[in-house]
Design an enzyme around this catalytic site. Structure first.
Site, mmCIF file in Angstrom:
data_model
loop_
_atom_site.group_PDB
_atom_site.id
_atom_site.type_symbol
_atom_site.label_atom_id
_atom_site.label_comp_id
_atom_site.label_asym_id
_atom_site.label_seq_id
_atom_site.Cartn_x
_atom_site.Cartn_y
_atom_site.Cartn_z
ATOM 1 C CB SER A 64 59.608 30.001 89.244
ATOM 2 O OG SER A 64 58.327 30.572 89.074
HETATM 3 N N1 SAH Z 1 55.905 33.733 91.848
HETATM 4 C C1 SAH Z 1 55.471 32.479 92.436
HETATM 5 C C2 SAH Z 1 55.206 31.407 91.420
HETATM 6 C C3 SAH Z 1 54.007 31.746 90.600
HETATM 7 S S1 SAH Z 1 53.098 30.402 89.911
HETATM 8 C C4 SAH Z 1 56.436 31.976 93.495
HETATM 9 O O1 SAH Z 1 57.457 32.638 93.758
HETATM 10 O O2 SAH Z 1 56.159 30.936 94.115
HETATM 11 C C5 SAH Z 1 51.848 31.398 89.141
HETATM 12 C C6 SAH Z 1 50.761 31.900 90.050
HETATM 13 O O3 SAH Z 1 49.976 32.793 89.283
HETATM 14 C C7 SAH Z 1 49.835 30.810 90.563
HETATM 15 O O4 SAH Z 1 49.777 30.837 91.951
HETATM 16 C C8 SAH Z 1 48.474 31.199 89.931
HETATM 17 O O5 SAH Z 1 47.361 30.914 90.763
HETATM 18 C C9 SAH Z 1 48.646 32.694 89.738
HETATM 19 N N2 SAH Z 1 47.764 33.310 88.733
HETATM 20 C C10 SAH Z 1 47.308 32.792 87.560
HETATM 21 N N3 SAH Z 1 46.517 33.684 86.936
HETATM 22 C C11 SAH Z 1 46.477 34.798 87.718
HETATM 23 C C12 SAH Z 1 45.813 36.071 87.620
HETATM 24 N N4 SAH Z 1 45.046 36.404 86.595
HETATM 25 N N5 SAH Z 1 46.008 36.957 88.628
HETATM 26 C C13 SAH Z 1 46.784 36.651 89.700
HETATM 27 N N6 SAH Z 1 47.417 35.477 89.843
HETATM 28 C C14 SAH Z 1 47.272 34.551 88.872
#
Ligand code: SAH
Length: 216
Positions: A64
């Site tokens: 992000s």
């Molecule tokens: N917090 C992260 C950015 C997150 S991007 C950072 O600091 O880099 C969102 C993430 O959520 C992605 O990696 C995606 O694979 C994950 N995601 C999507 N659906 C999800 C679910 N149901 N459970 C766990 N992770 C999930």
């Protein structure tokens, strides 16, 4: 290049992108001046690691924008004794920040390859109070519940009910809630069985895919 050679860039990132936009929590600003964001992104994007934008981390996922990370962290109002749950580990950068502020963090990722890289990133920095689990985070992580703070870092049509149930009394939950294209940064605060809901502006996140998020 040693890890601190990019500290001046981080100080500028915090001053011009984060503090200038109104994030005041000194603990959050301090951690973001210290933590090497460039080590959480793939090699080709490292040069751009302190710019004002999200960046690709592989598998169609993103780390992000720094300002959004700061704002969400501030809204969680974390104390050093707190136990925190993050849904959407991604690169592990947000989890690392939470780990520096809280007693312990559980972070959930659905894509195993993404979780593996995040584990490596956290290990490399010697961050030991962040536990990475691979599962559907829309169901939360009941084993570690209740949590004083819960952060969802992927977009969801509604706050998943299991996450509300796993929030401690007095706990804060922050999530981007809305459509696939645009969400509102929502904060819920739990008082007993009551939840107050606040709205903190427009954001855009990759989708939360799972049982209580967007259907696969
Ligand atoms: N917090 C992260 C950015 C997150 S991007 C950072 O600091 O880099 C969102 C993430 O959520 C992605 O990696 C995606 O694979 C994950 N995601 C999507 N659906 C999800 C679910 N149901 N459970 C766990 N992770 C999930």
């Amino acid at each position: 290049m040693n890890e601190d050679s990019r500290k001046p860039e981080r100080i500028r990132m915090v001053d011009y992108q984060i503090a200038a936009r109104g994030v005041r929590d000194e603990r959050v600003l301090t951690v973001m001046r210290e933590l090497p964001r460039h080590l959480f992104v793939p090699e080709p994007y490292r040069a751009a690691a302190y710019q004002d934008s999200p960046l690709p981390i592989g598998q169609g996922q993103t780390i992000s924008q720094p300002y959004i990370v700061a704002r969400m962290t501030e809204l969680l109002e974390i104390s050093p004794e707190d136990r925190v749950l993050e849904i959407g580990t991604g690169s592990g950068y947000q989890a690392a920040i939470l780990g520096r502020l809280a007693r312990e963090v559980v972070t959930i990722e659905r894509i195993p390859e993404v979780a593996d890289q995040a584990k490596k990133n956290l290990e490399h920095l010697g961050i030991l109070n962040v536990q990475v689990e691979v599962t559907d985070g829309t169901e939360g992580y009941p084993l570690g519940a209740p949590y004083n703070a819960i952060l969802v870092t992927a977009s969801t049509p509604e706050v998943p009910r299991p996450l509300m149930d796993q929030l401690a009394d007095g706990g804060r939950l922050v999530a981007p809630v809305g459509s696939r294209d645009l969400q509102d940064l929502v904060r819920l605060i739990r008082k007993g069985e009551q939840f107050t809901r606040e709205s903190h502006g427009g954001v855009v996140f990759v989708p939360l895919l799972g049982k209580y998020g967007w259907k696969l």
